[in-house]
Design a protein around this motif. Sequence first.
Motif, PDB file in Angstrom:
ATOM      1  N   MET A   1      43.076  21.476  47.249  1.00 14.27           N
ATOM      2  CA  MET A   1      43.872  19.733  46.660  1.00 14.27           C
ATOM      3  C   MET A   1      43.245  19.045  47.077  1.00 14.27           C
ATOM      4  N   SER A   2      42.489  17.220  46.904  1.00 10.51           N
ATOM      5  CA  SER A   2      43.119  16.620  47.390  1.00 10.51           C
ATOM      6  C   SER A   2      44.148  16.307  48.028  1.00 10.51           C
TER       7      SER A   2
ATOM      8  N   VAL B   1      36.059  36.305  34.431  1.00  5.19           N
ATOM      9  CA  VAL B   1      37.089  37.349  34.990  1.00  5.19           C
ATOM     10  C   VAL B   1      38.969  36.164  35.355  1.00  5.19           C
ATOM     11  N   THR B   2      37.401  35.873  36.743  1.00  3.37           N
ATOM     12  CA  THR B   2      38.682  34.808  37.619  1.00  3.37           C
ATOM     13  C   THR B   2      39.700  33.425  36.391  1.00  3.37           C
ATOM     14  N   ALA B   3      38.143  33.007  35.174  1.00  2.00           N
ATOM     15  CA  ALA B   3      39.174  31.916  34.333  1.00  2.00           C
ATOM     16  C   ALA B   3      39.797  32.767  33.369  1.00  2.00           C
ATOM     17  N   ASN B   4      39.606  33.700  33.370  1.00  2.22           N
ATOM     18  CA  ASN B   4      40.647  34.705  31.939  1.00  2.22           C
ATOM     19  C   ASN B   4      41.918  34.576  32.836  1.00  2.22           C
ATOM     20  N   VAL B   5      41.915  35.427  34.039  1.00  2.26           N
ATOM     21  CA  VAL B   5      43.472  35.469  35.193  1.00  2.26           C
ATOM     22  C   VAL B   5      44.299  34.064  35.046  1.00  2.26           C
ATOM     23  N   ALA B   6      43.617  33.110  34.979  1.00  2.81           N
ATOM     24  CA  ALA B   6      43.894  31.408  35.113  1.00  2.81           C
ATOM     25  C   ALA B   6      44.356  30.504  33.992  1.00  2.81           C
TER      26      ALA B   6
ATOM     27  N   THR C   1      51.186  34.655  40.092  1.00  7.62           N
ATOM     28  CA  THR C   1      50.654  34.545  40.516  1.00  7.62           C
ATOM     29  C   THR C   1      48.936  35.451  39.860  1.00  7.62           C
ATOM     30  N   GLY C   2      48.112  35.142  40.409  1.00  6.49           N
ATOM     31  CA  GLY C   2      46.936  35.524  39.344  1.00  6.49           C
ATOM     32  C   GLY C   2      46.227  36.220  40.770  1.00  6.49           C
TER      33      GLY C   2
ATOM     34  N   ARG D   1      39.168  45.446  46.549  1.00  7.23           N
ATOM     35  CA  ARG D   1      39.654  44.852  47.300  1.00  7.23           C
ATOM     36  C   ARG D   1      40.426  43.679  46.578  1.00  7.23           C
ATOM     37  N   MET D   2      41.276  43.078  47.070  1.00  6.29           N
ATOM     38  CA  MET D   2      42.192  42.308  46.157  1.00  6.29           C
ATOM     39  C   MET D   2      42.020  40.844  47.095  1.00  6.29           C
ATOM     40  N   TYR D   3      41.947  39.732  45.552  1.00  6.60           N
ATOM     41  CA  TYR D   3      41.453  38.348  45.594  1.00  6.60           C
ATOM     42  C   TYR D   3      43.382  38.247  45.104  1.00  6.60           C
ATOM     43  N   THR D   4      43.112  36.484  45.806  1.00  8.57           N
ATOM     44  CA  THR D   4      43.621  35.869  45.204  1.00  8.57           C
ATOM     45  C   THR D   4      42.984  34.897  44.232  1.00  8.57           C
ATOM     46  N   VAL D   5      43.615  34.601  42.978  1.00  9.32           N
ATOM     47  CA  VAL D   5      42.910  33.167  42.063  1.00  9.32           C
ATOM     48  C   VAL D   5      43.560  32.160  42.283  1.00  9.32           C
ATOM     49  N   ASP D   6      42.930  31.090  42.950  1.00  9.37           N
ATOM     50  CA  ASP D   6      43.097  29.544  42.546  1.00  9.37           C
ATOM     51  C   ASP D   6      43.046  28.829  40.936  1.00  9.37           C
ATOM     52  N   PRO D   7      44.523  28.739  40.423  1.00  4.13           N
ATOM     53  CA  PRO D   7      44.249  28.540  38.647  1.00  4.13           C
ATOM     54  C   PRO D   7      43.733  27.420  39.068  1.00  4.13           C
ATOM     55  N   ASP D   8      43.881  26.726  39.623  1.00 10.13           N
ATOM     56  CA  ASP D   8      42.863  25.347  39.278  1.00 10.13           C
ATOM     57  C   ASP D   8      41.800  25.141  39.346  1.00 10.13           C
TER      58      ASP D   8
END
Length: 707
Positions: free
Chosen positions: A1-2, A649-654, A678-679, A688-695
């Motif tokens: 994030m800027s 997959v990450t785009a789908n979660v977001a 949370t995504g 292994r679990m990862y977080t998804v940055d929704p932006d």
Amino acid sequence: MSVLKAFRHDVPASIVVFLIAIPLSLGIAAASGAPLLAGLIAAVVGGVVVGLLSGAPLQVSGPAAGLTVIVAGTIAEFGFAGTAAVVALAGGVQIILGVARLGRAALALSPAVVHGMLAGIGLVIALSQIHVLLGGDAQSEAWKNLRDLPAQIVGGHGVSTLLGVLAIAILLVWPRLVRTSLLPAALAAVVVTTALAAALGADVKRVDLPDRPLDELIFPRWPDAGPGAIALAVLTIALVASVESLLSAVAVDRMHDGPRADLNRELVAQGAGNTVSGLLGGLPITGVIVRSSTNVAAGARTRTSAVLHGLWIAVFVLLCAPLLETIPMAALAAVLVVVGLRLISLAQIRTYVRHRELPTYLITAAGVVATDLLTGVALGLGAAVLVMLWRLARCETRVLAGGPGEWTVTISGSLAFVGSGRVAKALALVPAGEKVTVELHLDYLDHGAFQVIDDWRAAYTRAGGTVTMRETNDGWFSRATHDRLGDGKTTPARRFGSWTQWQRRDRQRRDAMETGIREFERSVAPLVRPHLAGLARDGQQPEQLFITCADSRLVPNLITTSGPGDLFCVRNVGNIVPPHGTGDSSVGAAIEFAVGVLGVGAITVCGHSGCGAVRALMEGGFAKDQDLGRWLAQSGVDFADCDDEEHCVTANVAQQLVNLRTYPVVRSAEAEGRLNLTGLYFDLAEARMYTVDPDRRVREPLPVNAT
């Protein structure tokens, strides 16, 4: 994030926090018996100094209601100048604790004791400030305030009481009428009552600040007391402020998706803040959950919001002090009454009822109210130890008749010598000469208890009976038989792996489903029965709604290390959340039930690698006139922009997080700061679990808290 984008969010959030911090800081100072300016100084230092150094960037620090009772007692003993010196010294202790990396150690204190302490403090605050609101004077002890309350209620009341009652009404009704966090209830209550008092020309007690604040600072002076009394006061403020700040930081972590808190750094920051606040004549500082949750709900992204809120307070005090002096003290007392009562959390009480820790909570709270804070906490710690010992020495023994001549004795839990008498009494109920199976589901067994069971087995066998010993987890009794009780805890090997692996190992020749059920009833049910019985009695109160794919390889409770009652789960093909008011309503019903009825504090959408639904969407290989095609079309994802499966997959979660916010109940709960979205992305091959940055719609490693 800027930086620019974060700043655009942080400036409005800082204004919201500033607006709620002004009345709270003044009210806490008044309740502590300190100069009102001391509360504002602490708010400025908490924002600027702690904000710049903080290990929990979204946490907002300042004077806290939880320290009111302690500060009031310290001022009564040492005077305010002496108290300022104590606060500065307490800050030094906190810095030492942070440098020594003891941040996590502060969280080892039983939460039931901490929350019981806060509940007791809240009740003490409410009992004292209700007298101020009704036009009287607060007594020095809670029981005196309680004793004099009936006479105060039936006594004569003037405009001050009317203003205080109006403020309480606004504080209670405002959040239900106004959903935006830009207009906090405390600010509305103070503004409305101040305007009414001015319109009526009411002769009531108002805020009194120095005309030239910088010239009226009260600098610290060494207390006129013995070293023992000073050391006790310093340690009390340092430890209570540290525990409250760290608990607040952990709670704030659950409200946002940003970096996790570094608790040791946060402890150093709190110490620096208290040292500066004490040197400038301010109140002690802690991380404050009310301001912090408001900060997150208002959209803050970085520590800039906390720093700016402190600067706004400083500018306002220096340039607009006459406005503050129009505020009736009854309005501030009303704010403190409500804040104090909200420290008594019904949700926490229900949690401790479910976890069988309510006695610890109640004893701590009652001890704080009836005696003092240290005595109350000591009583609570004693109760917590007794509850722990009772649990460690507790086991369940059941004797059941099977077929003709067959008996089963099941012993579950922790079995020490203190409980061996009950076991011996149960074993004595088994008729002689029978075929007996003794099933042990033990997480602990000492030698005294082992000897009781072993002696009974030997005597029963000599008398013509048959005894078969059966254990889960290859454990305690077997090791005791071979003089290996000291080898350590039972191996957890069988607790992991799929049901299929368990079945192959134990019952390869039987039907898999029947075997699984029988294995559960024999080995697992005795272990979870007390917990499930509590859930059946008290009802479900899950912590979060977990939305994930129906893929058989994904086991929510396994990958989140959770158990019965923790997750309210929705599983479907592709972990899809149809937008509100479109298509299938079953997911929407679950969302509304979870947020509106169960009151979950989080919603998690979890996708996974190798998702067949995502592959179908990428390839377009489904018929849109069939149920599967119609369902997948509700995802709302434009897969033309996806480069590979992981990105899709990450785009789908977001996108499902975006869809969630189309539900009014979700938007409302998020705006009030009581819901976090949370995504997650689970890599099956890596486990292994990862977080998804929704932006950015990318996966990132889970942040690891510093220890």
